[in-house]
Design an enzyme around this catalytic site. Structure first.
Site, PDB file in Angstrom:
ATOM      1  N   ALA A 173      47.878  35.908  36.244  1.00  0.00           N
ATOM      2  CA  ALA A 173      48.883  36.782  36.841  1.00  0.00           C
ATOM      3  C   ALA A 173      48.646  36.942  38.339  1.00  0.00           C
ATOM      4  O   ALA A 173      49.594  37.120  39.102  1.00  0.00           O
ATOM      5  CB  ALA A 173      48.840  38.144  36.152  1.00  0.00           C
ATOM      6  N   GLY A 211      46.384  34.823  40.333  1.00  0.00           N
ATOM      7  CA  GLY A 211      45.640  33.747  40.955  1.00  0.00           C
ATOM      8  C   GLY A 211      45.669  32.464  40.150  1.00  0.00           C
ATOM      9  O   GLY A 211      46.246  32.401  39.060  1.00  0.00           O
ATOM     10  N   LYS A 258      38.274  31.079  40.017  1.00  0.00           N
ATOM     11  CA  LYS A 258      39.559  31.781  40.102  1.00  0.00           C
ATOM     12  C   LYS A 258      39.837  32.130  41.559  1.00  0.00           C
ATOM     13  O   LYS A 258      39.081  32.872  42.189  1.00  0.00           O
ATOM     14  CB  LYS A 258      39.531  33.047  39.246  1.00  0.00           C
ATOM     15  CG  LYS A 258      40.858  33.809  39.229  1.00  0.00           C
ATOM     16  CD  LYS A 258      40.771  35.013  38.298  1.00  0.00           C
ATOM     17  CE  LYS A 258      42.090  35.773  38.262  1.00  0.00           C
ATOM     18  NZ  LYS A 258      42.008  36.954  37.364  1.00  0.00           N
ATOM     19  N   ASP A 267      45.341  43.974  28.724  1.00  0.00           N
ATOM     20  CA  ASP A 267      46.051  42.688  28.702  1.00  0.00           C
ATOM     21  C   ASP A 267      45.456  41.762  27.639  1.00  0.00           C
ATOM     22  O   ASP A 267      45.158  40.596  27.907  1.00  0.00           O
ATOM     23  CB  ASP A 267      46.004  42.037  30.085  1.00  0.00           C
ATOM     24  CG  ASP A 267      47.097  40.977  30.269  1.00  0.00           C
ATOM     25  OD1 ASP A 267      48.061  40.981  29.477  1.00  0.00           O
ATOM     26  OD2 ASP A 267      46.975  40.159  31.195  1.00  0.00           O
TER      27      ASP A 267
END
Length: 702
Positions: A382, A384, A401, A495
């Site tokens: 979301a 990167g 990341k 999440d």
């Protein structure tokens, strides 16, 4: 030629020599390889980015294939007594479609020949029984015990020097490796041209083992030509063994130190006068004649004048150079102080947030990812992009990341860094380190070789077996129980979804992506925030109130359980579920409807073809429904879920009819319309809420 000119020429020659040595090196990896940069012989072929060396047939057959880098690699060059050093890393798998048939194996190969291929069977495509092929070096991963070739067993690694009878051999069972398991196996091979040290490491893990499985001194003089081709060779012997290369990187270089250690050039005077070395000096006892002395004085006077002129010029140059150097040093100090002030502001914050993981340099991670090459991208989050990287220091394979540059992306970075940096659990993705330089925000994680759970469920060529699914669900439940009840501060993930659950080499679950996570004190009432997450996984009360609790995580976990058991995404187009084609179907609602009709067993993934225990499947589905209960107070704790999955506790009674919620009809319609509006289950949805007015605004879907 004057001395200063000679020095300049000498410097230029040294620089050119250095660049010659550097450009003689070769470096590439699988991310940049194409069909045009590979030479495929025999049965080798490239399919969807995977290099397959032998035939993919379900019936027994003998096969041989060879895949080489299309350009030869220089291993010797004039002026360097030692051959080139090289390192290579590759990931491979050996799969047998018919376990009763025998295989042969594969090898990493250095060969001067790029046109011929050897025989199948135990010859590994390296040579034939009557072959007089040019000398080669190979590292074999042998899956066939062949007495003729003095094999120790059918699961070993060996070094082959112009023969398939290995010079050195190691039993892979000693380190727990089974070549025929079908699992992804990683191998590192290193050769030092100066010391002649040759070592091989093998592991299921992406982390390079401390000790090599095989190490030896290798005199390569008889086997290395000036140029050699590098690649792989494999074969089968009336079997269904398939050999695949999933990743490959290679690098070679010559030791620059050897060129620097070469004998120094003759004195400058000798180079200025080529005959000086062949003219003997006059004996010191012979005095010069009067005319010679006069001439000598004259020359000395001229030389002294020239020296005075040169000294003046040199003094001027030195003065100007010192002035320029002072200006440059001042500018450098100013720039560095600004940069340090800017970086230290963040680094001091980072050091307070996280102390255990390593702080990487930007240069290290840029090198590891080949300048963040697009071919190294392995995922998008979301906030990167995730790259595959090979750390230059130790050869470890990592996931890097690269966080987005938006203010939200930086906030998520700080959140992720502060939370996961202090967490330690076997079912959480391990954070190796971080970097904040040049305006970049980077996080370094262990790379999970089997990717994410959603890809294993929906993109793999073969269905994920039921035992793997049960183990994964138990691992995620264990991780959430740790976050909710065992940490010093409670962590709400916010999440939970299959794309954030990674799978290691043993298909153990590793929960990751803590960008949306929140940390609170235990038993403290959560504050209302901007609701964020992925539709299909969001609890109804979270959408209404914006308050994330451990119970909203439990609901998300319930959706994951039903997704894993059914093989259906949480929100997908309903083509055959009884509704209108093209209408989004909510998985949780669908399973509740099957339970109401007494057909809960119909929710099982049809791709499993009944290969599961019906009692276990029913238990898992009921756990998913219990976690997806509309009333958050009725949902179990994650510690309770762990006990249910291992059989230490009974699943609570799940009513046949889904209980109604306390939400108004308008709210229910809103929730349904929100869920129906999203068909991409990987989309992140942000919803602003006002609990006093119960007004809702649908935010951006990232």
């Amino acid at each position: 030629m004057s001395l200063p000119c000679f020095a300049l020429v000498s410097t230029i020659l040294s620089i050119l020599s250095f660049f010659y040595l550097v450009t003689a090196a070769t470096e590439f990896d699988f991310g940049t390889l194409t069909l045009g940069s590979l030479k495929l012989l025999g049965d080798a072929h490239l399919n969807n980015g995977t290099l397959t060396l032998t035939r993919e047939l379900a019936v027994p057959t003998s096969s041989a294939g060879r895949a080489l880098y299309s350009r030869p690699v220089r291993f010797r060059q004039p002026g360097t007594p030692s051959p080139a050093s090289f390192t290579t890393f590759f990931s491979f798998s050996v799969t047998n479609l018919n376990p009763s048939s025998v295989g042969a194996g594969l090898s990493f190969l250095l060969s001067p020949d790029d046109d011929t291929i050897g025989d199948a069977g135990g010859f590994l495509g390296l040579l034939g029984p009557l072959s007089s092929a040019a000398a080669f070096i190979a590292v074999e991963f042998d899956t066939l015990m062949d007495v003729e070739f003095k094999d120790i067993n059918g699961n070993h690694v060996g070094v082959d020097l112009n023969s398939v009878v290995s010079t050195e051999v190691a039993d892979l069972a000693n380190i727990g490796i089974d070549l025929k398991s079908g699992d992804l196996i990683n191998a590192w091979i290193e050769f030092d041209g100066s010391s002649k040290g040759f070592s091989v490491w093998v592991s299921y893990s992406n982390l390079k083992p401390k000790d090599p499985v095989l190490s030896m001194n290798l005199d390569v003089d008889k086997y290395l030509n000036d140029f050699m081709y590098v690649g792989f060779s494999a074969s089968t012997q009336g079997s269904t063994e398939i050999h695949k290369i999933e990743w490959w990187s290679f690098g070679s270089s010559f030791a620059v130190a050897e060129a620097e250690a070469a004998p120094p050039p003759p004195p400058a005077v000798s180079l200025m006068n080529p005959t000086a070395n062949s003219v003997k000096s006059a004996p010191p006892s012979l005095a010069p004649s009067h005319s010679e002395e006069k001439e000598s004085k004259s020359k000395s006077s001229c030389h002294n004048g020239l020296c005075k002129q040169n000294l003046g010029a040199v003094a001027g140059v030195v003065t100007a150079g010192a002035f320029v150097l002072a200006l440059f040093a001042g500018a450098l100090i100013w720039f560095y102080s600004k940069k340090v002030k800017r970086v230290n502001k963040f680094d001091s914050l980072g050091s307070e947030i996280i102390k255990m993981p390593k702080q990487f340099t930007y240069k290290e991670l840029r090198t590891a990812t080949k300048c963040f090459n697009a071919n190294r991208i392995i995922g998008h989050g979301a906030f990167g992009t995730v790259y595959k990287g090979v750390l230059p220091e130790n050869g470890d394979i990592v996931a890097v990341k690269r966080c987005s540059h938006s203010s939200q992306g930086k906030n998520e970075f700080l959140s992720e860094l502060s939370i996961i940096g202090s967490l330690r659990h076997r079912n959480l993705v391990r954070l190796q380190g971080w970097c904040h330089e040049k305006g970049e925000i980077l996080l370094v994680y262990d790379l999970m070789p089997n990717g994410s759970l959603d890809k294993a469920l929906f993109e793999a060529r073969t269905p994920l077996p039921w035992p793997h699914r049960r183990k994964i669900l138990l691992g995620v439940a264990s991780a959430l129980a740790y976050l909710h009840q065992e940490c010093e501060n409670q962590v709400i993930h916010r999440d939970i979804k299959t794309s954030n659950i990674m799978l290691d080499e043993g298909f153990n679950a590793r929960l990751g992506d803590f960008g949306l996570a929140r940390q609170t004190e235990h038993d403290k009432s959560p504050d209302a925030t901007v609701a964020a997450g992925t539709m299909g996984y969001l609890a109804p009360e979270y959408l209404l109130t914006g308050k994330a609790t451990e119970k909203t995580d439990v609901f998300s976990y319930g959706a994951v359980v039903l997704e894993v058991a059914s093989g259906r995404r949480p929100i997908e187009k309903d083509a055959n579920g009884g509704g209108k084609a093209g209408i989004s179907c909510n998985l949780v609602e669908w399973v509740w409807s099957l339970h109401r009709e007494g057909r809960l067993h119909m929710a099982a993934d049809p791709r499993l073809e009944g290969e599961f225990d019906e009692g276990e499947m029913r238990r898992v589905l009921l756990v998913g429904l219990a976690c997806s209960h509309p009333d958050p107070l009725t949902r179990p704790t994650m510690r309770g879920v762990v006990q249910m999955l291992v059989g230490e506790a009974e699943v609570p009674i799940v009513p046949r009819t889904k209980p109604t919620t306390g939400f108004s009809t308008s709210h229910s319609h809103l929730l349904l319309s929100l869920q129906d509006s999203v068909s991409d289950c990987d989309g992140i949805i942000t919803i602003s809420t006002s609990t006093s007015e119960n007004s809702f605004n649908l935010g951006d879907i990232v």
